[in-house]
Design an enzyme around this catalytic site. Structure first.
Site, PDB file in Angstrom:
ATOM      1  N   GLU A  45      16.851  99.879   2.018  1.00 43.44           N
ATOM      2  CA  GLU A  45      17.538 101.182   1.873  1.00 43.44           C
ATOM      3  C   GLU A  45      16.797 101.783   0.473  1.00 43.44           C
ATOM      4  O   GLU A  45      17.055 101.032  -0.642  1.00 43.44           O
ATOM      5  CB  GLU A  45      18.941 100.567   1.536  1.00 43.44           C
ATOM      6  N   ASP A  56      29.488 105.661  -5.751  1.00 37.27           N
ATOM      7  CA  ASP A  56      28.670 104.431  -6.671  1.00 37.27           C
ATOM      8  C   ASP A  56      29.362 104.001  -7.899  1.00 37.27           C
ATOM      9  O   ASP A  56      29.781 104.883  -8.685  1.00 37.27           O
ATOM     10  CB  ASP A  56      27.288 104.798  -6.750  1.00 37.27           C
ATOM     11  N   TYR A 170      27.039 100.927   9.621  1.00 38.54           N
ATOM     12  CA  TYR A 170      27.465 100.391   8.014  1.00 38.54           C
ATOM     13  C   TYR A 170      28.814 100.204   7.842  1.00 38.54           C
ATOM     14  O   TYR A 170      29.404 101.166   7.798  1.00 38.54           O
ATOM     15  CB  TYR A 170      26.895 101.566   7.118  1.00 38.54           C
TER      16      TYR A 170
END
Ligand SMILES: Cc1ncc(COP(=O)(O)O)c(C=O)c1O
Lengths: 267, 404
Positions: A45, A56, A170
């Site tokens: 990735e 993040d 995911y």
């Protein structure tokens, strides 16, 4: 050619590391990516650095800052995919926030990602409700649009999300942004079970996975394990200490790969 | 104009708005939308809201005829909507009360907020104290320096203030940190967004809680002048005071709506926050809107002398009103705002917030374009006490020639 499908069809649990393009600079991020794939990773990735990465934690934020300070542009990220592809046949998945993608133009972005040898895309700030345009543009160029599901999604949303999913699903292991965690959340397994009820696509788990024992634990029930901040932290620490980040990621990959192979296969 | 239908059921205002957030937040946003729509029709909730707006915040605020400013400028009649007279000194309390009640009704005992100037942080800390909610406020490190008094206030009120040390260390990054924190605590925490920004339903919720400004102003100007104003003017950071005062006038097409963006050092420099003038469509903090960004979609730092306007985005509804031409957005520089800050203080005995001074500055600059019987309603969104120290320091520097 469907590299993502072939990778999962090989029958073992996939180790899927995440690194940031251009961290700490272009040349070394290429070396790092190649070393990770050579050391046994099954898929990579590639994070496209962004100024405001909402999903993040501090480690990946700092890597994005390092990369952007080096002048990394979106075109450089695409070139990195191409340079990695030149020596690897493993699946490569771009991880990008939606704003850079919109500015570049979804059509142009996916045409060039496909030409560079990319296989999939993950856009963490595009939920199902906003996905139509981006997903269609990806599909038109053979790029798999990999959606995220979270412990808060609930069965109804999961059913709708996986219906539109391509490549794999995911599964976000727990509440929160990316970053290392002490333990694997119990929610991860429940989420994978729920996803499996509604799709035959592979289910991979990411967010917070940091250690070989986490990989072993998750690989026992998921099809793949995504490890991000733990890689990015090692790269940052090696650079700060004047050590070689390539050596650091190589040995880490070997440990994680070993753990993934040791996991039993329930399916 | 036919009935104004925004946002639509997907949370859009024309091409703008939406919900560009991590999946982890989606269920909470959908639930919040449902809860809010239910409560917005709930008479008991609305009565409670009204009670606190009146008895706690001090509403209604006056619509004050600024006679000396009007005479000085020699043009249109100028009215000031006195949001500075609210408890905690700005319009932010309107939204904070509404959302605190929303948090209580939805069973949340913890609230978080982002803040720029500190006004929204103070308003949130205040209502959290009043309603017994645990409160954490995210504030850019740079803004904590610029607005030290408000940091102290929030802590006195029992809130935890967390410095946002990423990126530009201002409002944009405080908002990033608040959203990240919410992703990790979405199960027990309500996020009180401070402006008409963020993912749907926030821009709608904040607008609805701020529309009391415009509802009152409209009734007041009709009572005092017997007609609608020529123009309604407000400063625009995220755009909540502007949206609050604009919204009830949107269907009155003869009323000109003017939003004042911070032009900082000037639009010919990179140091400004003029999102409509210099931005392009993009996604920030969960909404598609106008955004200061480079050609690759990296968000560019904004600049304004006022921390509350120092934001590279703008509420999606403003982006829509700009695109359709229903509202006009004009740049106002730091210097112009400072001049207005002093002029209003001297002429009317009202020290405006530096944010609000941008709206006054527009009127000073453009008064000559209006006729003497025109009426301008200006939203005086907050009082300037918080800015006095910063302005004094700046004047001191200038006086001692340390700029050269
Ligand atoms: C007094 C005052 N006016 C205006 C603003 C800008 O916010 P908005 O554009 O949402 O009204 C702020 C923000 O802190 C403020 O404190």
């Amino acid at each position: 050619m469907d590299r993502i499908r072939e990778a999962f069809a090989a029958g073992h649990k996939l180790l899927i590391p995440f690194v940031v393009a251009g961290d700490p600079d272009y040349a070394r991020s290429l070396e790092i990516a190649r070393a990770i794939l050579d050391a046994g990773a099954d898929m990579l990735e590639i994070g496209f650095p962004y100024s405001d990465p909402l999903a993040d934690g501090p480690v990946i934020q700092a890597a994005a800052v390092r990369s952007l300070k080096q002048g990394t542009r979106l075109v450089d990220c695409l070139r990195l995919v191409q340079d990695i592809r030149a020596r690897s046949s493993k699946p490569l998945v771009a991880f990008t926030y939606v704003n850079p993608l919109i500015q570049y133009g979804p059509e142009r972005f996916f045409a060039e990602l496909a030409a560079a040898g990319g296989d999939g895309v993950i856009v963490p700030d595009v939920p199902l409700e906003e996905a139509a345009e981006v997903a269609a543009a990806a599909e038109a160029h053979g790029i798999r649009f990999v959606p995220l599901v979270a412990p808060t999604s609930g069965e109804e949303r999961i059913r709708a999300i996986v219906r539109e999913a391509r490549g794999f699903v995911y599964c976000v292991s727990s509440l929160g942004v990316t970053g290392e965690r002490q333990d694997v959340s119990r929610q991860a397994r429940a989420l994978v079970d729920l996803v499996r009820r509604h799709t035959d696509l592979p289910a991979c788990v990411g967010f917070g996975v940091s250690r070989p024992e986490h990989v072993r634990e998750i690989a026992a029930f998921a099809d793949g394990v995504i490890v991000g901040s733990a890689y990015v932290r090692r790269i940052g620490e090696a650079v700060d200490a004047g050590r070689d980040p390539v050596a650091a990621v190589r040995s880490f990959t070997e440990q994680l790969k070993q753990a993934a192979l040791e996991a039993i296969r329930p399916r | 104009m036919s009935h104004y239908p925004y946002p639509d059921e997907t949370g859009r205002y024309g091409a703008f708005g939406g919900r560009y957030v991590p999946e982890t937040l989606m269920s909470a946003l959908l639930q919040l939308e449902q809860d809010y729509l239910r409560l917005s029709r709930d008479e008991a909730f609305q009565a409670e809201l009204k009670y606190y707006l009146e008895q706690y915040a001090g509403r209604p605020t006056p619509l004050y005829y600024a006679e000396r400013l009007t005479k000085h400028l020699g043009g249109p009649k100028i009215y000031l909507k006195r949001e500075d007279l609210n408890h905690t000194g700005a319009h932010k309390i309107n939204n904070a009360i509404g959302q605190a009640l929303l948090a209580l009704r939805t069973g949340k005992r913890r609230v978080i907020a982002e803040t720029g100037a500190g006004q929204h942080g103070v308003a949130t800390a205040t209502v959290a104290a009043r309603f017994g909610l645990e409160c954490t406020v995210f504030m850019g490190e740079e803004d904590m320096r610029r607005q030290a008094l408000n940091v102290f206030r929030m802590r006195m009120l029992g809130a935890e203030v967390v410095a946002a040390t990423s990126g530009t260390r201002t409002l944009k990054d405080a908002t990033n940190e608040a959203i990240r924190h919410w992703v990790a605590h979405v199960d027990d925490t309500h996020y009180i967004i401070g402006s008409v920004v963020g993912p749907h339903p926030y821009p709608m919720i904040v607008r609805d809680f701020q529309r009391v400004i415009g509802d009152e102003a409209k009734a007041q100007i009709l009572a005092q002048e017997g007609r609608l104003p020529t123009s309604v003017v407000a400063c625009v950071g995220g755009g909540s005071n502007a949206m609050g005062i604009f919204y009830p006038f949107i269907e009155d097409e003869e009323v000109e709506l003017v939003g004042c963006e911070a032009a900082g050092h000037g639009l010919h420099t990179p140091y400004h926050a003029a999102t409509i003038a210099r931005g392009r469509p993009g996604v920030l903090h969960g909404a598609k809107t106008m955004l200061l960004q480079d050609e690759y979609g990296q968000v560019q730092p904004a600049h304004s002398i006022s921390a509350g306007l120092d934001y590279p985005g703008i509420g999606p509804e403003h982006a829509h009103l700009a695109e359709t031409g229903r509202a006009r957005y004009v740049p106002v520089t730091d210097e112009e705002a400072l001049e207005a800050f002093f002029l209003l203080s001297k002429l009317e005995g009202i020290i405006p917030a530096l944010e609000s001074a941008h709206a006054i500055a527009y009127v000073m600059r453009e008064a000559r374009r209006y006729r003497a019987d025109d009426i301008i309603v200006v939203c005086l969104s907050g009082r300037g006490d918080k800015d006095v120290e910063q302005v004094a320091a700046r004047e001191g520097e200038t006086a001692h020639g340390s700029h050269s």
